[in-house]
Write a protein that holds these residues in place. Structure first.
Motif, PDB file in Angstrom:
ATOM      1  N   LEU A   1      14.331  18.146 111.239  1.00 29.38           N
ATOM      2  CA  LEU A   1      15.088  17.642 110.094  1.00 29.38           C
ATOM      3  C   LEU A   1      15.786  16.326 110.423  1.00 29.38           C
ATOM      4  O   LEU A   1      15.771  15.387 109.620  1.00 29.38           O
ATOM      5  CB  LEU A   1      16.103  18.695 109.666  1.00 29.38           C
ATOM      6  CG  LEU A   1      16.778  18.509 108.323  1.00 29.38           C
ATOM      7  CD1 LEU A   1      15.754  18.512 107.207  1.00 29.38           C
ATOM      8  CD2 LEU A   1      17.789  19.610 108.112  1.00 29.38           C
TER       9      LEU A   1
ATOM     10  N   CYS B   1       9.899  19.956 105.933  1.00 33.99           N
ATOM     11  CA  CYS B   1      11.318  19.686 105.637  1.00 33.99           C
ATOM     12  C   CYS B   1      11.634  19.636 104.142  1.00 33.99           C
ATOM     13  O   CYS B   1      12.718  20.062 103.743  1.00 33.99           O
ATOM     14  CB  CYS B   1      11.749  18.379 106.296  1.00 33.99           C
ATOM     15  SG  CYS B   1      11.774  18.444 108.084  1.00 33.99           S
TER      16      CYS B   1
ATOM     17  N   LEU C   1      14.873  21.013 101.893  1.00 37.79           N
ATOM     18  CA  LEU C   1      15.812  20.031 101.358  1.00 37.79           C
ATOM     19  C   LEU C   1      15.870  20.014  99.834  1.00 37.79           C
ATOM     20  O   LEU C   1      16.898  19.647  99.248  1.00 37.79           O
ATOM     21  CB  LEU C   1      15.446  18.631 101.856  1.00 37.79           C
ATOM     22  CG  LEU C   1      15.667  18.355 103.327  1.00 37.79           C
ATOM     23  CD1 LEU C   1      15.085  17.003 103.698  1.00 37.79           C
ATOM     24  CD2 LEU C   1      17.138  18.406 103.658  1.00 37.79           C
TER      25      LEU C   1
ATOM     26  N   PRO D   1      20.821  16.077 102.869  1.00 43.72           N
ATOM     27  CA  PRO D   1      20.327  16.466 104.197  1.00 43.72           C
ATOM     28  C   PRO D   1      21.460  16.839 105.163  1.00 43.72           C
ATOM     29  O   PRO D   1      21.282  17.704 106.023  1.00 43.72           O
ATOM     30  CB  PRO D   1      19.584  15.231 104.695  1.00 43.72           C
ATOM     31  CG  PRO D   1      19.192  14.512 103.470  1.00 43.72           C
ATOM     32  CD  PRO D   1      20.295  14.753 102.494  1.00 43.72           C
TER      33      PRO D   1
END
Length: 87
Positions: A19, A44, A48, A65
């Protein structure tokens, strides 16, 4: 049981690093078009996306994030707590 917690903690650590790398790739043009960029996008973005729906960007800065990373860290702390509880 300890091996299971160790594996889960390592997976959380690896995912946290993925990440972080994914977030830093936004600083470099065309980084998401590389093979590594496409792979990191696949792993990811599903994580997210819910954070991006909840937390709007502040101007040009997307803080979702950061919140997602904090959630991962708290999950890691929860694993440590559970591991100690089962000892």
């Amino acid at each position: 049981m300890a091996i299971l917690f160790e594996i889960l903690q390592r997976l959380l650590t690896y995912y946290s690093w993925a990440l972080i790398i994914y977030i830093f790739m936004s600083w470099f043009p065309n980084a998401y078009g590389t093979a590594i960029g496409r792979f990191l996008t696949k792993i990811c973005e599903p994580f997210l996306e819910p954070f991006r729906r909840i937390i709007p960007p502040l101007g040009m800065i997307d803080i979702s994030p950061i919140v997602a990373f904090l959630v991962l860290r708290f999950a890691g702390y929860g694993l440590v707590y559970l591991e100690n509880m089962f000892r």
